[in-house]
Every structure is written in structure tokens, then in C-alpha cells.
Design an enzyme around this catalytic site. Structure first.
Site, PDB file in Angstrom:
ATOM      1  CG  ASP A 158      -0.317  -0.451   2.501  1.00  0.00           C
ATOM      2  OD1 ASP A 158       0.920  -0.438   2.580  1.00  0.00           O
ATOM      3  OD2 ASP A 158      -1.050  -0.808   3.429  1.00  0.00           O
ATOM      4  CG  ASN A 198      -9.240  -1.414  11.994  1.00  0.00           C
ATOM      5  OD1 ASN A 198      -8.260  -2.040  11.546  1.00  0.00           O
ATOM      6  ND2 ASN A 198      -9.707  -0.326  11.405  1.00  0.00           N
ATOM      7  CG  HIS A 221      -6.082  -2.162   8.902  1.00  0.00           C
ATOM      8  ND1 HIS A 221      -6.212  -1.100   9.761  1.00  0.00           N
ATOM      9  CD2 HIS A 221      -4.769  -2.185   8.553  1.00  0.00           C
ATOM     10  CE1 HIS A 221      -5.040  -0.525   9.937  1.00  0.00           C
ATOM     11  NE2 HIS A 221      -4.132  -1.166   9.211  1.00  0.00           N
ATOM     12  CD  GLU A 230      -8.965   1.115   7.706  1.00  0.00           C
ATOM     13  OE1 GLU A 230      -8.961   0.219   8.567  1.00  0.00           O
ATOM     14  OE2 GLU A 230      -8.397   2.201   7.861  1.00  0.00           O
TER      15      GLU A 230
HETATM   16  C1  GLP Z   1      -0.670   0.236   8.501  1.00  0.00           C
HETATM   17  C2  GLP Z   1      -0.288  -0.588   7.286  1.00  0.00           C
HETATM   18  C3  GLP Z   1      -0.483  -2.065   7.525  1.00  0.00           C
HETATM   19  C4  GLP Z   1       0.132  -2.444   8.857  1.00  0.00           C
HETATM   20  C5  GLP Z   1      -0.553  -1.696   9.973  1.00  0.00           C
HETATM   21  C6  GLP Z   1       0.001  -2.028  11.328  1.00  0.00           C
HETATM   22  O1  GLP Z   1      -1.987   0.614   8.538  1.00  0.00           O
HETATM   23  N1  GLP Z   1      -0.998  -0.206   6.115  1.00  0.00           N
HETATM   24  O2  GLP Z   1       0.088  -2.795   6.458  1.00  0.00           O
HETATM   25  O3  GLP Z   1       0.007  -3.821   9.056  1.00  0.00           O
HETATM   26  O4  GLP Z   1      -0.372  -0.311   9.745  1.00  0.00           O
HETATM   27  O5  GLP Z   1       1.174  -1.299  11.564  1.00  0.00           O
HETATM   28  P1  GLP Z   1       2.193  -1.565  12.737  1.00  0.00           P
HETATM   29  O6  GLP Z   1       2.991  -2.745  12.304  1.00  0.00           O
HETATM   30  O7  GLP Z   1       3.026  -0.327  12.818  1.00  0.00           O
HETATM   31  O8  GLP Z   1       1.389  -1.837  13.952  1.00  0.00           O
END
Ligand code: GLP
Length: 240
Positions: A67, A136, A138, A143
Site C-alpha cells: 500500500d 481493527n 485491517h 479496513e
Molecule cells: C498500517 C499498514 C499495515 C500495517 C498496519 C500495522 O496501517 N498499512 O500494512 O500492518 O499499519 O502497523 P504496525 O505494524 O506499525 O502496527
């Protein structure tokens, strides 16, 4: 789904990193699906170390990131493009010509989605996909929603994600839109490794593993994947 629990972040990085290294050792032209966030950093450290030691070369691999934010210059310090170069690509021998990102600033989101789907297909599909998980549930930026998505699309981020990620934005407000690979693109990966660490992920992990397959917890779709490994620390596993 195979669930593994480890005590330390280093052990988690080594377990997930070794899965990537093994795929590349078996096929030096492997296609890697990569993620951003705090979670993959120890995994990327392990991969960089393996490369430095000469245990593996990433020279011929192709990568696709999950992403990218919209309305953020690619070179901004918080773009996922910058993140990947800082945390992995500058530390391994990958050919920058072989790294792929969704363009969050593409004028036509549908055309950008089609381009990415075609590029993944032309590369032969993703051999191994790294995933983190949002609080949440995702995955990538899929989402909670009323239905599962297929290919990449432009998404309006939820308040939960904006709150979680805005800590990284100290100069400009965090973008509220992103381009993300869809659930279909993720599920077509031959192998998936999802890593979750910390108490803040415990509820999402529980719903992903023991709830119904439901688009309101997008990660729950992974229950239907034939080769998905979930790697947790004790905090993330605390509600199982
Ligand atoms: C973002 C990314 C996800 C990731 C999530 C959790 O929203 N788009 O790919 O898994 O954050 O991030 P973190 O690993 O910093 O908790």
C-alpha cells in the site's frame, strides 16, 4: 493456519525473516510481497543480515508493496516508498528496477489498480507475502467493510487507523486516503506470513483466528488461505 508464539521480537524477526530467506534460496527470482509499519522491521533486519553474511542474494527478486498513502509525495519521509528504502532496500542487494509500489498520487485510481494487478500477474504472482495487522483487523489498508475486496483500490482510512498512524506525522496532517492491494490480491499469494506483536493487537488477533470469516475483520479471510503462518509474541497471543 499455523500459529507460532515467541518470547522476543528478535526471535519473531528471525522466524519470519528465515521464511523469506528460504523462499529466495529456493528460487532466486522469487516475488516478495512486502509491508510497512513497525511490525516488519525485525524481519527486514534479519533479511538484511542474511544478505550481508552472503547467505542469500536478493539481486533477482521482484517486490510488490501492499500500500501507499495518497496525496503524499513519494519522497516524503513518511511515504511507504521511503520506509522501504530506509528499512530494507538500502540494506540488501535488490535491484531498484524490480521494486514495485502502488502510486498513491495516480490521477486515475482504477487505472493504477489495473496496472498493479497486471504487473503482479506478469511477475508470476506473489510467492510469499508479509502482513501486519491493524488494531481493527485491517490488513494492508483493507479496513473493516461489508464485503471483501479483490484488486487494489483507493480507500478512505478509518478513524482507528488515522489515530494509530498519525503518531508518525509530525510535519503535516496524515493523509486520509491510501491506495491498497485488495484482499483478493493478498489471498492469491502462494504463502502468507502475518506477524503481530503487542497487547494492542491481541483483540484483532483473537477475532482473526477464532471469529467467523467476516469482512468486518478483514484478516479473518486468512483462515481460508492454504498456507498462512501467524507469528505472535505473548502479548498479541494473550487473548487466545
Ligand atoms: C498500517 C499498514 C499495515 C500495517 C498496519 C500495522 O496501517 N498499512 O500494512 O500492518 O499499519 O502497523 P504496525 O505494524 O506499525 O502496527
Amino acid at each position: 493456519m499455523k500459529v507460532l508464539t515467541f518470547k522476543t521480537i528478535e526471535e519473531i524477526g528471525a522466524a519470519a525473516g528465515k521464511m523469506f530467506v528460504d523462499v529466495v534460496k529456493a528460487n532466486d527470482k522469487a516475488v516478495l510481497g512486502l509491508a510497512t509499519g513497525a511490525t516488519p522491521v525485525p524481519t527486514y533486519d534479519y533479511m538484511a543480515q542474511a544478505c550481508r553474511k552472503g547467505e542469500v542474494s536478493f539481486k533477482n527478486v521482484t517486490t510488490f508493496n501492499l500500500d501507499e498513502y495518497c496525496d503524499l509525495p513519494k519522497e516524503h519521509k513518511n511515504s511507504y516508498y521511503t520506509f522501504m528504502f530506509e528499512n530494507l532496500f538500502s540494506k540488501i542487494d535488490v535491484d531498484p528496477a524490480n521494486v514495485n509500489f502502488l502510486n498513491g498520487n495516480a490521477p486515475d485510481a482504477q487505472a493504477e489498480s489495473d496496472r498493479y494487478a497486471e504487473a503482479i500477474e506478469a511477475a508470476g504472482g506473489i510467492d510469499i507475502q508479509f502482513l501486519g495487522i491493524g488494531r481493527n483487523g485491517h490488513i494492508a489498508f483493507n479496513e473493516p467493510a461489508d464485503k471483501f475486496t479483490n484488486n487494489a483500490f483507493k480507500v478512505h482510512l478509518t478513524q482507528s487507523t488515522i489515530e494509530a498512524n498519525s503518531i508518525y506525522f509530525d510535519d503535516i496532517p496524515m493523509p486520509h486516503y491510501a491506495m491498497t492491494m485488495g484482499i483478493g490480491s493478498i489471498m492469491r499469494a502462494k504463502k502468507i506470513v502475518l506477524v503481530a506483536t503487542g497487547k494492542a493487537k491481541a483483540e484483532a488477533v483473537r477475532t482473526m483466528l477464532s471469529g467467523d470469516i467476516d469482512p468486518h475483520c478483514p484478516a479473518s479471510i486468512l483462515q481460508a488461505h492454504p498456507d498462512c503462518t501467524v507469528i505472535l509474541d505473548e502479548d498479541a497471543a494473550s487473548l487466545l
